[in-house]
Design an enzyme around this catalytic site. Structure first.
Site: not given
Ligand code: TRP
Length: 331
Positions: A114, A196, A199
């Site tokens: 991040k 994956k 979201k």
């Protein structure tokens, strides 16, 4: 504390709740509600580690809460609440900060990822994220935490912090274990089927929300990336088709083998169409209930308030114990 073992989990109100979240997490959360004492939070304080647009953020948090309920999380059985409504999370996280080393946090893989992605905003919250997560879990004397692979390291550090604290002050926290569901299917991106389903994928065609309208769902499945063959088989070198089969199987309860047997020679267009329809059908009750709930914000907020009240009452027991143990003067 309640007699049933406690389960804690949460989702950050960012991006969308995808069919991958539903299959991999929420549908398991639902099943756990009868055998465990479940506490499910909207991790809104965690979401602040990345800059949010206030009005959108608030709206999204409420929407996520409604989606929890619409999926079948039941406020009569489980505690459903917003993390920020229970000040004990912030308080315990401060105290736990003083028992956590900067080096440990700097080594977290998610922090490193991040920090690279948000190089202009590597704030203290991003570094401290796992300690707030430890507070979430430890406040409720949680026995089990259902987490995906990406959160495993955070659960490990939660255990380390709990053990460290218990060693200094005596038994204070239950040391939580990861809960690995028996068969947690992993769902991949419709556009890049080796990654994956995320979201917060910037490509809207890659992910499908659990409250998406039927036309949009059908369109996304029709555009799903497959391969240049025509046979429907579940194989490692056919990640797109295999992903469609996994979704199909999860939505219908049919085995992959029986689906392969039926669809083997019917072509990808037919497969994509029928997978799309199975998703639309399965999610129809969720979509309807969601719309109803969003039309009744008063009720939603009542549920949230009651969830926060029950959560606070449990959390404050742990927090008070911690305060006493470290030697803070009782209020
Ligand atoms: N960090 C988790 C995620 O992004 C969300 C979360 C917050 C969580 N607090 C938690 C998950 C406590 C499990 C337990 O997925």
């Amino acid at each position: 504390m309640e007699k049933k073992p406690v389960i804690y989990s949460g989702i950050q109100p960012t991006g969308i709740i995808t069919i991958g979240n539903y299959i991999g997490a929420l549908s398991n959360w639902l099943k756990l509600q009868d055998d465990y004492f479940c506490v499910y939070g909207i991790a809104d304080l965690h979401a602040l580690t990345v800059r949010q647009v206030p009005a959108e953020f608030r709206q999204r948090a409420i929407s996520f809460f409604a989606q929890y309920l619409a999926c079948g999380l039941d406020p009569q059985k489980s505690i459903l609440y917003f993390q920020s409504h229970v000040p004990a999370h912030s308080e315990l996280s401060w105290i736990l900060n003083c028992y956590t080393y900067v080096g440990e946090m700097q080594r977290m893989t998610q922090f490193k990822d991040k920090s690279e992605k948000n190089a202009d905003n590597v704030n203290m919250g991003l570094l401290d994220y796992p300690v707030l997560m430890a507070a979430d879990i430890l406040l409720y004397q949680t026995a089990l935490v259902p987490v995906g692979a990406d959160q495993k390291q955070h659960l490990e550090i939660t255990r380390d912090i709990a053990i460290r604290f218990n060693n200094v002050y005596g038994e204070t926290f239950v040391v939580p274990e990861p809960y690995i569901p028996k068969q947690g299917a992993k769902i991949f991106s419709l556009q890049n089927p080796t990654a994956k389903m995320s979201k917060s994928d910037p490509d809207p065609n890659a992910s499908v929300s659990i409250i998406e309208d039927p036309d949009s769902i059908m369109r996304k499945f029709k555009r799903a990336v497959t391969d240049s063959e025509t046979v429907v088989e579940y194989r490692e070198d056919k990640p797109g088709v295999s992903n469609l089969l996994t979704i199909f199987s999860e939505m219908t309860g049919r085995s992959i083998e029986s689906l392969v047997a039926e669809y083997h020679d019917l072509g990808y267009a037919k497969l994509k169409n029928d997978v799309g329809e199975s998703v639309v059908a399965k999610l129809e009750p969720v979509r309807k209930e969601y719309a109803r709930l969003m039309g009744d914000k008063g009720y939603l907020m009542e549920v949230a308030k009651e969830g926060a009240r029950r959560a606070s009452s449990l959390a404050s027991r742990t927090l008070n114990k911690v305060k006493r143990k470290v030697g803070l003067v009782e209020a």
